[in-house]
Design a protein around this motif. Structure first.
Motif, PDB file in Angstrom:
ATOM      1  N   GLU A  35     -96.250 -15.120 -20.118  1.00 39.88           N
ATOM      2  CA  GLU A  35     -95.325 -15.968 -19.629  1.00 39.88           C
ATOM      3  C   GLU A  35     -95.266 -15.542 -18.086  1.00 39.88           C
ATOM      4  N   TRP A  36     -95.222 -14.475 -17.805  1.00 43.19           N
ATOM      5  CA  TRP A  36     -94.785 -14.053 -16.322  1.00 43.19           C
ATOM      6  C   TRP A  36     -95.974 -14.171 -15.577  1.00 43.19           C
ATOM      7  N   ASP A  37     -97.216 -14.193 -15.968  1.00 44.44           N
ATOM      8  CA  ASP A  37     -98.413 -14.431 -15.361  1.00 44.44           C
ATOM      9  C   ASP A  37     -98.630 -15.938 -14.991  1.00 44.44           C
ATOM     10  N   GLY A 119     -97.887 -10.548 -13.313  1.00 47.99           N
ATOM     11  CA  GLY A 119     -96.511 -10.716 -13.794  1.00 47.99           C
ATOM     12  C   GLY A 119     -95.468  -9.533 -13.825  1.00 47.99           C
ATOM     13  N   VAL A 120     -94.308  -9.460 -13.819  1.00 48.79           N
ATOM     14  CA  VAL A 120     -93.698  -8.231 -13.872  1.00 48.79           C
ATOM     15  C   VAL A 120     -93.680  -7.518 -15.284  1.00 48.79           C
ATOM     16  N   GLN A 121     -93.982  -8.094 -16.285  1.00 52.03           N
ATOM     17  CA  GLN A 121     -94.365  -7.311 -17.334  1.00 52.03           C
ATOM     18  C   GLN A 121     -95.059  -8.316 -18.169  1.00 52.03           C
ATOM     19  N   ILE A 182     -94.507 -10.555 -10.223  1.00 54.80           N
ATOM     20  CA  ILE A 182     -93.687 -11.989 -10.008  1.00 54.80           C
ATOM     21  C   ILE A 182     -92.710 -12.265 -11.331  1.00 54.80           C
ATOM     22  N   GLN A 183     -91.499 -12.323 -10.907  1.00 54.60           N
ATOM     23  CA  GLN A 183     -90.650 -12.641 -12.046  1.00 54.60           C
ATOM     24  C   GLN A 183     -90.595 -14.210 -12.235  1.00 54.60           C
ATOM     25  N   THR A 184     -90.132 -14.604 -13.691  1.00 55.53           N
ATOM     26  CA  THR A 184     -90.152 -15.969 -13.943  1.00 55.53           C
ATOM     27  C   THR A 184     -88.819 -16.494 -13.118  1.00 55.53           C
TER      28      THR A 184
ATOM     29  N   GLY B 209     -80.493 -21.204 -25.723  1.00 52.33           N
ATOM     30  CA  GLY B 209     -81.955 -20.714 -25.180  1.00 52.33           C
ATOM     31  C   GLY B 209     -83.097 -21.534 -25.295  1.00 52.33           C
ATOM     32  N   ARG B 210     -84.279 -21.026 -25.041  1.00 56.80           N
ATOM     33  CA  ARG B 210     -85.392 -21.930 -25.156  1.00 56.80           C
ATOM     34  C   ARG B 210     -85.536 -22.868 -26.380  1.00 56.80           C
ATOM     35  N   GLY B 211     -84.880 -22.517 -27.504  1.00 57.06           N
ATOM     36  CA  GLY B 211     -84.719 -23.220 -28.372  1.00 57.06           C
ATOM     37  C   GLY B 211     -84.289 -24.711 -28.456  1.00 57.06           C
ATOM     38  N   ILE B 212     -83.799 -24.958 -27.276  1.00 60.75           N
ATOM     39  CA  ILE B 212     -83.183 -26.217 -27.094  1.00 60.75           C
ATOM     40  C   ILE B 212     -84.369 -27.277 -26.459  1.00 60.75           C
ATOM     41  N   VAL B 250     -76.720 -15.338 -18.980  1.00 65.50           N
ATOM     42  CA  VAL B 250     -76.090 -14.220 -19.569  1.00 65.50           C
ATOM     43  C   VAL B 250     -77.437 -13.148 -19.738  1.00 65.50           C
ATOM     44  N   GLY B 251     -77.172 -11.875 -19.235  1.00 63.13           N
ATOM     45  CA  GLY B 251     -78.236 -10.914 -19.438  1.00 63.13           C
ATOM     46  C   GLY B 251     -78.464  -9.781 -18.206  1.00 63.13           C
ATOM     47  N   GLN B 252     -79.277  -8.960 -18.261  1.00 65.20           N
ATOM     48  CA  GLN B 252     -79.608  -7.901 -17.430  1.00 65.20           C
ATOM     49  C   GLN B 252     -79.414  -8.609 -15.823  1.00 65.20           C
ATOM     50  N   SER B 253     -80.092  -9.682 -15.529  1.00 67.79           N
ATOM     51  CA  SER B 253     -80.201 -10.348 -14.385  1.00 67.79           C
ATOM     52  C   SER B 253     -79.154 -11.246 -14.238  1.00 67.79           C
ATOM     53  N   GLY B 254     -78.445 -11.400 -15.070  1.00 70.98           N
ATOM     54  CA  GLY B 254     -77.463 -12.428 -15.148  1.00 70.98           C
ATOM     55  C   GLY B 254     -76.164 -12.005 -15.392  1.00 70.98           C
ATOM     56  N   GLY B 266     -80.835 -20.996 -30.804  1.00 73.13           N
ATOM     57  CA  GLY B 266     -82.171 -20.885 -30.274  1.00 73.13           C
ATOM     58  C   GLY B 266     -82.469 -19.570 -29.147  1.00 73.13           C
ATOM     59  N   ILE B 267     -82.076 -18.481 -29.305  1.00 72.39           N
ATOM     60  CA  ILE B 267     -82.043 -17.446 -28.601  1.00 72.39           C
ATOM     61  C   ILE B 267     -82.731 -16.166 -29.295  1.00 72.39           C
ATOM     62  N   SER B 268     -83.894 -15.724 -28.772  1.00 74.86           N
ATOM     63  CA  SER B 268     -84.650 -14.759 -29.449  1.00 74.86           C
ATOM     64  C   SER B 268     -83.885 -13.352 -29.505  1.00 74.86           C
ATOM     65  N   GLN B 272     -83.399  -7.973 -22.633  1.00 74.21           N
ATOM     66  CA  GLN B 272     -82.677  -8.450 -21.248  1.00 74.21           C
ATOM     67  C   GLN B 272     -81.617  -9.110 -21.303  1.00 74.21           C
ATOM     68  N   HIS B 273     -81.523  -9.944 -22.707  1.00 69.81           N
ATOM     69  CA  HIS B 273     -80.734 -10.807 -22.799  1.00 69.81           C
ATOM     70  C   HIS B 273     -79.356 -10.267 -23.612  1.00 69.81           C
ATOM     71  N   VAL B 274     -79.858  -9.526 -24.490  1.00 73.45           N
ATOM     72  CA  VAL B 274     -78.884  -8.463 -25.278  1.00 73.45           C
ATOM     73  C   VAL B 274     -78.025  -7.825 -24.207  1.00 73.45           C
ATOM     74  N   VAL B 286     -77.837 -18.709 -34.315  1.00 76.17           N
ATOM     75  CA  VAL B 286     -78.538 -19.773 -35.304  1.00 76.17           C
ATOM     76  C   VAL B 286     -80.222 -19.612 -34.730  1.00 76.17           C
ATOM     77  N   ASN B 287     -80.955 -19.444 -35.517  1.00 76.59           N
ATOM     78  CA  ASN B 287     -82.378 -19.373 -34.987  1.00 76.59           C
ATOM     79  C   ASN B 287     -83.302 -19.675 -36.184  1.00 76.59           C
ATOM     80  N   GLU B 288     -84.370 -20.366 -36.024  1.00 79.59           N
ATOM     81  CA  GLU B 288     -85.016 -20.535 -37.184  1.00 79.59           C
ATOM     82  C   GLU B 288     -86.109 -19.382 -37.542  1.00 79.59           C
ATOM     83  N   ASP B 305     -82.711 -24.719 -38.247  1.00 76.83           N
ATOM     84  CA  ASP B 305     -82.865 -25.547 -37.194  1.00 76.83           C
ATOM     85  C   ASP B 305     -81.610 -25.633 -36.213  1.00 76.83           C
ATOM     86  N   LEU B 306     -81.284 -25.483 -34.897  1.00 69.80           N
ATOM     87  CA  LEU B 306     -80.247 -25.755 -34.214  1.00 69.80           C
ATOM     88  C   LEU B 306     -79.975 -27.260 -34.367  1.00 69.80           C
ATOM     89  N   PHE B 307     -80.903 -27.914 -34.577  1.00 68.39           N
ATOM     90  CA  PHE B 307     -80.783 -29.290 -34.404  1.00 68.39           C
ATOM     91  C   PHE B 307     -80.283 -29.906 -35.634  1.00 68.39           C
TER      92      PHE B 307
END
Ligand SMILES: Cc1cc2nc3c(=O)[nH]c(=O)nc-3n(C[C@H](O)[C@H](O)[C@H](O)COP(=O)(O)OP(=O)(O)OC[C@H]3O[C@@H](n4cnc5c(N)ncnc54)[C@H](O)[C@@H]3O)c2cc1C
Lengths: 264, 318
Positions: A35-37, A119-121, A182-184, B209-212, B250-254, B266-268, B272-274, B286-288, B305-307
């Motif tokens: 993904e990062w790449d 990518g970052v990772q 590079i970060q997403t 999350g991306r599951g949306i 939400v997360g490390q950079s959020g 739909g979040i794995s 970095q999220h946790v 909720v995750n499939e 399925d979140l849907f």
């Protein structure tokens, strides 16, 4: 200006994988471009489109199968590709950072790009170290976790934003030549168009072995060995809501009501 | 005797929490290797930082007053020089944005193997044994590293912080950095844009999350938030796609959030999220994918399925 982007085909686990004898069977593995790449490739291609760079070369370390991901990079606009592989690498379960840096450094020394993007990772092993190790080996400048990159060829430098924790960003200047991880979120990676995919078929993938790069087996020996793997211990004990979706939703509603975050 | 050198992480006048966690990680490793625990703090008000790092288990703190803030070129020179002096068998660095910006270069310069993102550490004879996660935390691996001395980056939150104060020795070092040779300079800092909503306030967060899958589908989640009085937050890909503003991440950079209820759709559950939501009182996921790591930090889970789930919840509360 030439840009070299390192890319990796990463493994992903199928939903219902199993571990047997500290190994995961090949049947549970899926492969995709890291993904990062994808963001790093897009960064390079946009620099060409803006007339700042002339060419984007992708380089990968991986077996023949990895050419699927390399073709994806070519379909998204990279000009040509180099794939390095060797039986000596296939025997290792985890390549160490020094080996990857050594391999990419010899590719960079042959191509002499002014900018290297990684990518970052990688989202399988999550190492996050190759780009910066590579920069140090090459005696290039660098910046890690970059979410904005502006090249100033006249000044021989780059202005970058590095994403730190908690929503804080660092603004720095880096002299070229340099490696940026590079970060997403730095851009919106394009989808490969049908035309792009067709054109990628005609683009060159140059294949190299370690001896082509003047690297000995001993140089490429990994210091790392995976001796066990298992599912991590959970931090919390989860209670699953069973039943059909209607029943599950009832139970969610009960939890929400009990916690006092919704009325009733 | 094998010593451990830990590098603290200052930022803008404060030591980051991971610095104290590394003291615990470092002490454990020093005990296993029968060595001393050294701590380095580079840049900023290092004397004040040294007082704060004076905790149980630390043998010596080394201060190097090099610049106000982090600059990786200075760090690589300073840390390499301290390692030459002290010859530690193990160098431990936080697995943070800045750790990633200098630890691999230090390893490369000193010709030491580097292992990143450790969650547990041990030594067996001369071999370093590191536990680390792969596949976005679905799998934990045990990695043996030969050919020490070693460089390791350590995951934030993996070790408890050292708390009790003590009186280790404090030594100041002068390290000369070739100012002409610096390839990078830091011009300043900016906070990523703050927006309409402060997701650290509400007691009910619905995180998506991306599951949306699609921006249009967000309307579903907005409906649920409207029906329940919740606030919508997100994992990084939703923000990267521009579907929600950065201040919802939400997360490390959020943002770090501590709501009463965190409903993750739909979040794995990547680390970095946790890092931003593990303090929630009650987590419903909720995750499939039954092996999604989000279930490792959840109190209640629906494998599904979140849907299927979200429209029914909207009906329930609508
Ligand atoms: C330096 C750094 C900093 C980072 N900072 C952050 C940060 O602050 N916040 C953050 O979130 N990430 C951050 N990341 C990214 C992080 O590593 C992950 O990539 C990200 O959290 C993944 O988001 P996700 O769980 O939404 O997506 P994915 O990992 O793709 O997961 C999607 C999940 O949805 C499930 N799913 C799909 N469809 C459905 C459906 N219909 N119903 C139910 N479930 C479904 C899938 O099974 C999967 O588990 C950072 C990464 C790095 C390297």
């Amino acid at each position: 200006m030439k840009i070299l982007v390192t890319v990796k085909e990463v493994t992903d686990l199928a939903a219902d994988f199993q571990i047997a004898d500290a190994e995961i069977d090949e049947t549970y593995l899926e492969y995709e471009l890291n993904e990062w790449d994808a963001y790093a490739i897009e960064t390079g291609v946009q620099l060409v489109e803006a007339g700042i760079a002339d060419e984007v070369i992708v380089a990968t370390i991986g077996p023949e199968r990895a050419e699927e991901s390399v073709r994806m990079a070519l379909a998204k606009g990279a000009d040509r590709a180099i794939r390095v592989w060797d039986d000596a690498l296939a025997e290792q379960d985890l390549l160490d950072v020094a080996t990857k840096a050594e391999i990419f450094a010899s590719v960079v020394e042959a191509e002499e790009p002014e900018v290297v993007l990684t990518g970052v990772q990688a989202n399988d092993d999550g190492f996050g170290a190759t780009g910066v190790a590579l920069a140090e080996r090459l005696d290039y400048g660098w910046a890690a976790v970059v979410n904005a990159l502006e090249l100033d060829a006249d000044e021989g430098g780059a202005h970058v934003r590095r994403e730190l924790e908690g929503g804080l960003e660092e603004l720095s200047d880096v002299t070229l030549p340099a490696v940026f991880t590079i970060q997403t979120g730095i851009n919106q990676p394009r989808y490969a168009s049908l035309r792009g995919i067709r054109e990628a078929e005609a683009k060159e993938i140059e294949r190299k072995t370690l001896s082509d790069l003047g690297i000995t087996k001993a140089d490429a020996a990994s210091a790392l060995q995976i001796t066990d793997l298992f599912e991590p211990v959970a931090e919390r004990e989860v209670a699953y809501f069973d039943g059909d979706p209607d029943e599950q939703v009832e139970q969610v509603a009960d939890v929400l009501a009990d916690s006092g975050v919704v009325g009733e | 005797m094998s010593d451990v050198l830990v590098v603290a992480e200052p930022r803008r006048g404060e030591l980051r929490a991971v610095s104290y966690e590394l003291l615990t990680a470092g002490r454990g490793l020093a005990d296993a290797a029968e060595g001393d625990l050294h701590v380095a703090v580079v840049s900023g008000p290092v004397d004040r930082y040294a007082d704060s790092l004076s905790r149980e288990g630390v043998d010596t703190i080394h201060t190097v007053a090099q610049g106000e803030e982090f600059n990786h070129d200075r760090y690589v020179t300073v840390i390499a020089s301290l390692v030459d002096d002290l010859e530690p068998a193990f160098l431990l660095v936080p697995h943070s944005a800045n750790g990633l910006d200098y630890a691999p270069a230090v390893a490369e310069r000193l010709d030491r193997p580097v292992v990143t993102d450790a969650v547990a550490l041990d030594v067996d004879d001369e071999t370093l044994v590191v536990n680390r996660r792969m596949y976005a935390s679905k799998i934990e691996t045990v990695v043996e590293v030969a050919d020490g001395p070693f460089v390791v980056t350590v995951r934030a939150g993996a070790f408890p912080p050292a708390e009790d104060f003590a009186e280790p020795e404090i030594t100041a070092h002068d390290v000369t950095v070739d100012e002409e040779g610096l390839d990078s300079s830091v011009r300043g800092y900016e906070a990523a844009s703050d927006g309409d909503v402060d997701i650290t306030e509400p007691d009910f967060l619905i995180a998506v999350g991306r599951g949306i899958e699609d921006e249009e589908n967000l309307a579903l989640v907005e409906d649920l938030a409207a029906a329940t009085g919740a606030t919508v937050a997100a994992s990084r890909p939703v923000v990267d796609n521009g579907w929600l503003p950065k201040n919802r991440q939400v997360g490390q950079s959020g943002k770090t959030v501590k709501p009463t209820v965190y409903l993750a759709l739909g979040i794995s559950g990547a680390i970095q999220h946790v890092a931003g939501m593990r303090g929630a009182e009650t987590v419903i996921a909720v995750n499939e994918d039954p092996s999604a790591p989000i279930f490792d930090v959840a109190d209640y889970g629906i494998v599904g399925d979140l849907f299927d789930v979200v429209p029914r919840l909207v009906e329930q509360f609508g």
